[in-house]
Motif scaffolding. Structure first.
Motif, PDB file in Angstrom:
ATOM      1  N   ASN A  31     142.192  50.928 166.913  1.00  0.00           N
ATOM      2  CA  ASN A  31     141.769  49.468 166.700  1.00  0.00           C
ATOM      3  C   ASN A  31     142.052  48.749 168.098  1.00  0.00           C
ATOM      4  OD1 ASN A  31     141.487  46.977 165.736  1.00  0.00           O
ATOM      5  ND2 ASN A  31     143.200  46.920 164.335  1.00  0.00           N
ATOM      6  N   GLN A  33     141.634  44.610 169.165  1.00  0.00           N
ATOM      7  CA  GLN A  33     141.331  43.290 168.791  1.00  0.00           C
ATOM      8  C   GLN A  33     141.407  42.176 169.856  1.00  0.00           C
ATOM      9  OE1 GLN A  33     143.198  43.508 164.367  1.00  0.00           O
ATOM     10  NE2 GLN A  33     141.735  41.529 164.809  1.00  0.00           N
ATOM     11  N   PHE A  35     142.117  38.213 170.707  1.00  0.00           N
ATOM     12  CA  PHE A  35     142.234  36.857 169.861  1.00  0.00           C
ATOM     13  C   PHE A  35     142.436  35.672 170.932  1.00  0.00           C
ATOM     14  CE2 PHE A  35     143.912  38.598 165.885  1.00  0.00           C
ATOM     15  CZ  PHE A  35     144.539  39.931 166.199  1.00  0.00           C
ATOM     16  N   GLN A  37     144.375  32.428 171.117  1.00  0.00           N
ATOM     17  CA  GLN A  37     145.330  31.469 170.546  1.00  0.00           C
ATOM     18  C   GLN A  37     145.299  30.006 171.267  1.00  0.00           C
ATOM     19  OE1 GLN A  37     149.732  32.360 171.057  1.00  0.00           O
ATOM     20  NE2 GLN A  37     149.994  31.156 169.049  1.00  0.00           N
ATOM     21  N   LEU A  43     145.885  31.608 166.016  1.00  0.00           N
ATOM     22  CA  LEU A  43     145.504  32.920 166.549  1.00  0.00           C
ATOM     23  C   LEU A  43     144.102  33.050 165.752  1.00  0.00           C
ATOM     24  CD1 LEU A  43     148.216  35.582 166.426  1.00  0.00           C
ATOM     25  CD2 LEU A  43     147.244  34.664 168.546  1.00  0.00           C
ATOM     26  N   ASN A  45     140.558  35.155 165.546  1.00  0.00           N
ATOM     27  CA  ASN A  45     139.973  36.289 165.742  1.00  0.00           C
ATOM     28  C   ASN A  45     138.767  36.469 166.369  1.00  0.00           C
ATOM     29  OD1 ASN A  45     141.973  37.201 163.784  1.00  0.00           O
ATOM     30  ND2 ASN A  45     140.621  38.894 163.235  1.00  0.00           N
ATOM     31  N   PHE A  86     144.589  37.140 173.940  1.00  0.00           N
ATOM     32  CA  PHE A  86     145.621  38.546 173.542  1.00  0.00           C
ATOM     33  C   PHE A  86     144.631  39.445 173.186  1.00  0.00           C
ATOM     34  CE2 PHE A  86     149.856  36.729 173.798  1.00  0.00           C
ATOM     35  CZ  PHE A  86     149.929  35.344 173.176  1.00  0.00           C
ATOM     36  N   VAL A  90     146.118  49.090 167.863  1.00  0.00           N
ATOM     37  CA  VAL A  90     146.775  50.060 166.944  1.00  0.00           C
ATOM     38  C   VAL A  90     146.570  51.541 167.557  1.00  0.00           C
ATOM     39  CG1 VAL A  90     146.772  51.006 164.627  1.00  0.00           C
ATOM     40  CG2 VAL A  90     146.268  48.529 165.104  1.00  0.00           C
ATOM     41  N   ASN A  96     150.226  50.873 161.363  1.00  0.00           N
ATOM     42  CA  ASN A  96     148.856  50.035 161.347  1.00  0.00           C
ATOM     43  C   ASN A  96     149.401  48.891 162.131  1.00  0.00           C
ATOM     44  OD1 ASN A  96     146.083  50.054 161.027  1.00  0.00           O
ATOM     45  ND2 ASN A  96     146.554  48.552 159.355  1.00  0.00           N
ATOM     46  N   ASN A  97     150.503  48.597 162.611  1.00  0.00           N
ATOM     47  CA  ASN A  97     150.617  47.587 163.145  1.00  0.00           C
ATOM     48  C   ASN A  97     150.109  47.141 164.598  1.00  0.00           C
ATOM     49  OD1 ASN A  97     153.072  49.360 163.858  1.00  0.00           O
ATOM     50  ND2 ASN A  97     153.418  47.960 165.700  1.00  0.00           N
ATOM     51  N   LEU A  98     149.776  46.046 164.935  1.00  0.00           N
ATOM     52  CA  LEU A  98     149.185  45.745 166.396  1.00  0.00           C
ATOM     53  C   LEU A  98     150.461  45.575 167.314  1.00  0.00           C
ATOM     54  CD1 LEU A  98     146.501  42.709 165.068  1.00  0.00           C
ATOM     55  CD2 LEU A  98     146.091  45.271 166.375  1.00  0.00           C
ATOM     56  N   PHE A 100     150.811  43.938 170.970  1.00  0.00           N
ATOM     57  CA  PHE A 100     150.208  42.866 171.621  1.00  0.00           C
ATOM     58  C   PHE A 100     150.412  43.226 173.361  1.00  0.00           C
ATOM     59  CE2 PHE A 100     148.171  39.746 168.758  1.00  0.00           C
ATOM     60  CZ  PHE A 100     148.748  40.077 167.710  1.00  0.00           C
TER      61      PHE A 100
ATOM     62  N   TYR B  33     151.734  41.914 156.867  1.00  0.00           N
ATOM     63  CA  TYR B  33     152.469  42.038 157.837  1.00  0.00           C
ATOM     64  C   TYR B  33     153.316  40.705 158.366  1.00  0.00           C
ATOM     65  CZ  TYR B  33     148.741  45.321 158.866  1.00  0.00           C
ATOM     66  OH  TYR B  33     147.952  46.764 158.796  1.00  0.00           O
ATOM     67  N   TYR B  35     154.559  39.065 161.848  1.00  0.00           N
ATOM     68  CA  TYR B  35     154.738  39.359 163.256  1.00  0.00           C
ATOM     69  C   TYR B  35     155.651  37.858 163.713  1.00  0.00           C
ATOM     70  CZ  TYR B  35     151.145  42.657 163.436  1.00  0.00           C
ATOM     71  OH  TYR B  35     150.337  43.689 163.404  1.00  0.00           O
ATOM     72  N   LEU B  43     154.337  38.449 171.041  1.00  0.00           N
ATOM     73  CA  LEU B  43     153.992  38.804 169.726  1.00  0.00           C
ATOM     74  C   LEU B  43     154.416  40.282 169.401  1.00  0.00           C
ATOM     75  CD1 LEU B  43     150.653  36.889 169.384  1.00  0.00           C
ATOM     76  CD2 LEU B  43     152.250  37.058 167.439  1.00  0.00           C
ATOM     77  N   ILE B  45     155.595  43.002 166.120  1.00  0.00           N
ATOM     78  CA  ILE B  45     155.646  43.123 164.550  1.00  0.00           C
ATOM     79  C   ILE B  45     157.121  43.512 163.991  1.00  0.00           C
ATOM     80  CG2 ILE B  45     155.832  45.861 165.081  1.00  0.00           C
ATOM     81  CD1 ILE B  45     154.041  44.090 162.178  1.00  0.00           C
ATOM     82  N   ILE B  56     156.670  49.379 157.399  1.00  0.00           N
ATOM     83  CA  ILE B  56     157.245  49.204 158.774  1.00  0.00           C
ATOM     84  C   ILE B  56     158.464  48.604 158.388  1.00  0.00           C
ATOM     85  CG2 ILE B  56     156.603  48.348 161.131  1.00  0.00           C
ATOM     86  CD1 ILE B  56     153.879  48.972 160.768  1.00  0.00           C
ATOM     87  N   SER B  98     146.857  52.565 158.564  1.00  0.00           N
ATOM     88  CA  SER B  98     146.215  53.727 159.145  1.00  0.00           C
ATOM     89  C   SER B  98     146.670  54.791 158.575  1.00  0.00           C
ATOM     90  CB  SER B  98     146.671  53.769 160.618  1.00  0.00           C
ATOM     91  OG  SER B  98     148.114  53.840 160.814  1.00  0.00           O
ATOM     92  N   ALA B 103     141.676  52.454 160.876  1.00  0.00           N
ATOM     93  CA  ALA B 103     142.321  51.270 161.007  1.00  0.00           C
ATOM     94  C   ALA B 103     141.626  50.050 160.947  1.00  0.00           C
ATOM     95  CB  ALA B 103     142.585  51.527 162.740  1.00  0.00           C
ATOM     96  N   GLN B 106     142.750  43.146 161.619  1.00  0.00           N
ATOM     97  CA  GLN B 106     143.962  42.280 160.934  1.00  0.00           C
ATOM     98  C   GLN B 106     143.486  40.716 160.868  1.00  0.00           C
ATOM     99  OE1 GLN B 106     148.065  43.377 161.964  1.00  0.00           O
ATOM    100  NE2 GLN B 106     147.405  45.499 162.071  1.00  0.00           N
TER     101      GLN B 106
END
Lengths: 110, 117
Positions: A31, A33, A35, A37, A43, A45, A86, A90, A96-98, A100, B33, B35, B43, B45, B56, B98, B103, B106
């Motif tokens: 993944n 992405q 962004f 800001q 934020l 997308n 930004f 992933v 699955n957290n992003l 950055f 989530y 953040y 930024l 998590i 998580i 995931s 994925a 978000q």
């Protein structure tokens, strides 16, 4: 974790100019992405682009996953494009957290 | 219709207090989530929940406790607030996580700016 590097860190453009922002990452991802800001802190997308090329108006993005980088193109910039851009990824393995990058601060002057 | 909403938008409080931030998503997503964005705009998590289960938990002080009463809500409670907790906290959601081999994009809420004095 995975390293996500963005360049340049700061960019000042005259209104109407074009620019390219770069995002390099250190591991395989499934993944990616982009962004924006805005000055109010929201934020927004821009693109969900784990691979390939997408376009949305004056913005387009390309991700070359095999070479671990992504590019964001802004054409005919406007003052409303100002803010911080930004890139976030992933990892292919793991949760699955992003993760950055540190962002590119864009200032468009009239 | 707001997809991911947070309340409050701004929170100013004194050291030592306990406060909560609420998050709701109306996208029908399974995963949510929290953040944190620090003063340098970085930024990172904090927590992630999938179907109300914690998946998580990054290195976050145990003064921070998330709670997911249902799939659409993920609240963040902070005990004994410290000056260093001042930051912007973003809630996000995605269709899945995931662990299922994919994925998902978000989507982020508007953020809550917490100032501890």
């Amino acid at each position: 974790g995975i390293q996500v590097e963005q360049s340049p860190p700061d960019l000042i453009l005259q209104e109407g100019a074009n620019s390219t922002l770069r995002c390099n990452f250190s591991d395989s991802v499934n993944n990616l992405q982009w962004f924006h800001q805005n000055p109010w802190g929201q934020l927004i997308n821009l693109f969900y682009i784990p691979s390939g090329t997408k376009q949305n108006g004056r913005l387009s993005a390309t991700t070359v996953a095999t070479e671990r980088y992504s590019l964001l193109y802004i054409s005919s910039s406007q003052t409303t494009d100002s803010g911080v851009y930004f890139c976030a990824v992933v990892r292919q393995t793991g949760a699955n957290n992003l993760f950055f990058g540190t962002g590119t601060r864009l200032t468009v002057i009239p | 219709d707001t997809a991911v909403s947070q309340t409050p938008k701004y929170l100013v409080t004194q050291m030592g207090n306990d406060k909560s931030i609420k998050c709701e998503q109306n996208l029908g997503h399974d995963t949510m989530y929290w953040y944190k964005q620090d003063s340098k705009k970085f930024l990172k998590i904090m927590f992630s929940y999938n179907n109300k289960e914690l998946i998580i938990n990054e290195t976050v002080p145990n003064r921070f406790s998330p709670k997911s009463p249902d799939k659409a809500h993920l609240n963040l409670h902070i005990n004994s607030l410290e000056l260093g907790d001042s930051a912007v906290y973003f809630c996000a959601s995605s269709q899945g996580w995931s662990g299922s081999g994919r994925a998902y994009e978000q989507y982020f809420g508007p953020g809550t700016r917490l100032t501890v004095t």
